[in-house]
Design a protein around this motif. Structure first.
Motif, PDB file in Angstrom:
ATOM      1  N   ILE A  47      76.466 158.746  46.487  1.00  0.00           N
ATOM      2  CA  ILE A  47      75.242 159.510  46.724  1.00  0.00           C
ATOM      3  C   ILE A  47      74.089 158.619  47.160  1.00  0.00           C
ATOM      4  O   ILE A  47      72.973 159.103  47.382  1.00  0.00           O
ATOM      5  CB  ILE A  47      74.832 160.321  45.472  1.00  0.00           C
ATOM      6  N   THR A  57      77.700 165.875  53.048  1.00  0.00           N
ATOM      7  CA  THR A  57      78.739 165.296  52.188  1.00  0.00           C
ATOM      8  C   THR A  57      79.158 166.267  51.096  1.00  0.00           C
ATOM      9  O   THR A  57      80.349 166.374  50.762  1.00  0.00           O
ATOM     10  CB  THR A  57      78.254 163.975  51.559  1.00  0.00           C
ATOM     11  N   GLN A  58      78.201 167.002  50.527  1.00  0.00           N
ATOM     12  CA  GLN A  58      78.550 167.990  49.503  1.00  0.00           C
ATOM     13  C   GLN A  58      79.526 169.035  50.046  1.00  0.00           C
ATOM     14  O   GLN A  58      80.463 169.438  49.355  1.00  0.00           O
ATOM     15  CB  GLN A  58      77.280 168.696  49.005  1.00  0.00           C
ATOM     16  N   TRP A  61      82.996 167.408  50.496  1.00  0.00           N
ATOM     17  CA  TRP A  61      83.685 167.306  49.206  1.00  0.00           C
ATOM     18  C   TRP A  61      84.321 168.634  48.810  1.00  0.00           C
ATOM     19  O   TRP A  61      85.455 168.677  48.360  1.00  0.00           O
ATOM     20  CB  TRP A  61      82.687 166.886  48.123  1.00  0.00           C
ATOM     21  N   ARG A  62      83.574 169.724  49.001  1.00  0.00           N
ATOM     22  CA  ARG A  62      84.115 171.032  48.621  1.00  0.00           C
ATOM     23  C   ARG A  62      85.348 171.373  49.461  1.00  0.00           C
ATOM     24  O   ARG A  62      86.348 171.871  48.953  1.00  0.00           O
ATOM     25  CB  ARG A  62      83.030 172.098  48.779  1.00  0.00           C
ATOM     26  N   TYR A  80      80.673 170.853  40.487  1.00  0.00           N
ATOM     27  CA  TYR A  80      80.276 171.853  41.479  1.00  0.00           C
ATOM     28  C   TYR A  80      81.189 173.072  41.358  1.00  0.00           C
ATOM     29  O   TYR A  80      82.412 172.929  41.264  1.00  0.00           O
ATOM     30  CB  TYR A  80      80.392 171.297  42.902  1.00  0.00           C
ATOM     31  N   ASN A 400      76.470 172.312  39.164  1.00  0.00           N
ATOM     32  CA  ASN A 400      75.749 172.483  40.427  1.00  0.00           C
ATOM     33  C   ASN A 400      76.286 173.664  41.228  1.00  0.00           C
ATOM     34  O   ASN A 400      77.493 173.927  41.245  1.00  0.00           O
ATOM     35  CB  ASN A 400      75.867 171.214  41.275  1.00  0.00           C
ATOM     36  N   ASN A 402      75.889 174.870  45.145  1.00  0.00           N
ATOM     37  CA  ASN A 402      75.398 174.660  46.508  1.00  0.00           C
ATOM     38  C   ASN A 402      75.366 176.022  47.201  1.00  0.00           C
ATOM     39  O   ASN A 402      76.337 176.458  47.814  1.00  0.00           O
ATOM     40  CB  ASN A 402      76.321 173.691  47.252  1.00  0.00           C
TER      41      ASN A 402
END
Length: 504
Positions: A47, A57-58, A61-62, A80, A400, A402
């Motif tokens: 991060i 990037t989030q 990752w998902r 997440y 988290n 998103n």
């Protein structure tokens, strides 16, 4: 001596790594998928990247690790959630309403207001403030929405000679004025340049400081943060915002001394859209102060919270609705036809009843909030182990959400990148999971001002459609998003406003 010190440091690092990895929370978290971490420090370096990279990037990752994945570093743990059924477990419960990082970074500015507080304090504030957004109160504010919208239309008319207009600065002054005059009961007298210096610039400075801290785990500790270069920036911005808030509160105190303040749910004015019986949220707080149910610090917390949340999120939403309609000419024409059905060729002031007839425009607004949610990210601090499907998320983990990515779930929204307002027609969303679409959050901590926001959005956009045609300058594929307190883009968003030839 140096060797002994080095051995001691290595031993301590090994012990800490073993503890963080094999304690109960570490063991449970390790069962979840996630980007691989380095010894002891986990995903800290993952991060330590630019704001633009954090945003994309989030999502990457998902796509790689699925509907539930983890991040960790030292004693910090984060998970997440993406699937609506998983999200519901947390957001629907009153047991998981506490907020930790990054909301704690807002304490120097917002204190423990409605956005950041938890437990009994949050429950008390929520109960206290809810009447300020009752429909009867919103009706009394509607005249302000209309007046400020007309002022905005005059400003936009002067923009029609330009090849393009930057949206956010134009819209944010209007939404700030609406927030001051309605919920705060004040009318800002400053011009746009003064307001920018006194409010907008400090807010953006604080936002950048918070994002800077989020991407540098060592600054999570308040002691180390005080030695950083951004700490001084934060203090300068806070001083400006504190002065702004003090001015608003003092102005309203003086106004209350000069004239009687109406009771919230007293007799209705003969002019239902008039100003006579209007009650500001700030008036309610000042009354509660007299009754000993809130102090000066509490008033400042809520004024700061609602000044920010009430204007910035709405300005952002307006920006993306206008951009979306400019890029979708057929949809803009259809929304315009709805205005003609309601108003004909008349340029009369809209009514509350007119807003309720704007069904297609409401679908356009909701679709824009799906693609571009103003509050694009939310988090909860889990204070106990939580079972999500076959997984157990350990206590003391940040959960988290998103929202930007959640709203682009192709299993819920086919062709998720395409602007399709018809998704929100009643027949098309009746069977949709209620936690698949959360632009105003959901559950007990949902947005207290969502009806206020929707009324304001409809009033402004309907006025625009009646007077102007919008042409695309910035296109959706041009947008580079950045993490912030609200959804931001790296570059300004532009449209071209044209006068409608069929408007007198």
């Amino acid at each position: 001596m140096l060797i002994h010190t080095l051995l001691l440091v290595i031993t301590i690092a090994i012990c800490l790594h073993a503890y963080f990895r094999y304690c109960n929370g570490g063991t449970l978290l390790h069962k979840l998928k996630g980007p691989p971490g380095i010894f002891l420090f986990g995903n800290i370096l993952d991060i330590f990247i630019t704001p633009e990279e954090i945003f994309t990037t989030q999502i990457r990752w998902r796509k790689t690790y699925g509907d539930i994945f983890k991040l960790h570093g030292l004693h910090y743990r984060a998970v997440y959630l993406y699937k609506p059924e998983y999200i519901e477990v947390v957001l629907s419960s009153t047991r998981y309403i506490q907020k930790g990082m990054p909301y704690t970074f807002l304490y120097p500015w917002l204190g423990e207001g409605l956005l950041t507080s938890a437990g009994e304090k949050w429950q008390h504030r929520r109960k206290l403030l809810t009447p300020a957004f009752h429909f009867l109160i919103l009706k009394k504010f509607f005249v302000t929405f209309c007046e400020r919208s007309q002022e905005l239309m005059k400003t936009i008319e002067r923009e029609t000679d330009n090849d393009k207009t930057e949206l956010f600065p134009l819209l944010s002054k209007s939404t700030l004025s609406i927030m001051c005059e309605t919920s705060m009961g004040t009318t800002p007298q400053e011009d746009i340049e003064t307001l920018t210096n006194k409010y907008f610039k400090p807010v953006h400075t604080l936002s950048s400081v918070i994002i800077y801290r989020i991407t540098r785990l060592w600054l999570y500790t308040e002691f180390l943060f005080r030695f950083s270069k951004v700490f001084k920036m934060q203090n300068i911005a806070l001083k400006s915002l504190n002065n702004f808030t003090t001015q608003i509160i003092q102005y309203r105190r003086k106004s209350r001394n000069d004239m009687p303040v109406p009771v919230a749910f007293g007799e209705e004015s003969s002019d239902v859209y008039g100003k006579k019986a209007k009650l500001a949220m700030l008036d309610m707080l000042l009354d509660e102060e007299k009754n000993g149910r809130i102090d000066e610090k509490g008033i400042r917390e809520e004024v700061d919270t609602f000044m920010f949340e009430g204007h910035d999120t709405t300005a952002t939403a307006l920006c993306f609705v206008i951009m979306s309609l400019a890029n979708e000419q057929e949809i803009q024409d259809k929304a315009r036809e709805e205005m003609l059905d309601i108003f004909g060729d008349s340029q009369r002031t809209p009514t509350i009843e007119d807003l309720s007839k704007m069904k297609y425009l409401e679908c356009c607004i909701k679709e824009s909030l799906r693609l571009y949610p103003s509050v694009h990210f939310m988090a909860r601090l889990l204070t106990e182990d939580v079972k999500v499907d076959d997984n157990i998320i350990p206590a003391n983990t940040i959960c988290n959400f998103n929202v930007f990515d959640i709203h682009r779930n192709p299993d819920v929204f086919p062709d998720p990148e395409v602007f399709i307002p018809e998704r929100f027609l009643p027949e098309n969303c009746a069977n949709r999971h209620p936690y698949a679409y959360i632009p105003f959050s959901a559950g007990p901590r949902n947005c207290i001002g969502q009806k206020f926001a929707m009324m304001e959005l409809k009033t402004v956009i309907s006025s625009l459609l009646r007077k102007f045609h919008m042409k695309a300058i910035t296109k959706p594929e041009d947008l580079v998003f950045m993490p912030d307190l609200v959804l931001r883009t790296r570059d300004p968003v532009y449209v071209k406003f044209c006068k409608r030839t069929d408007v007198n």
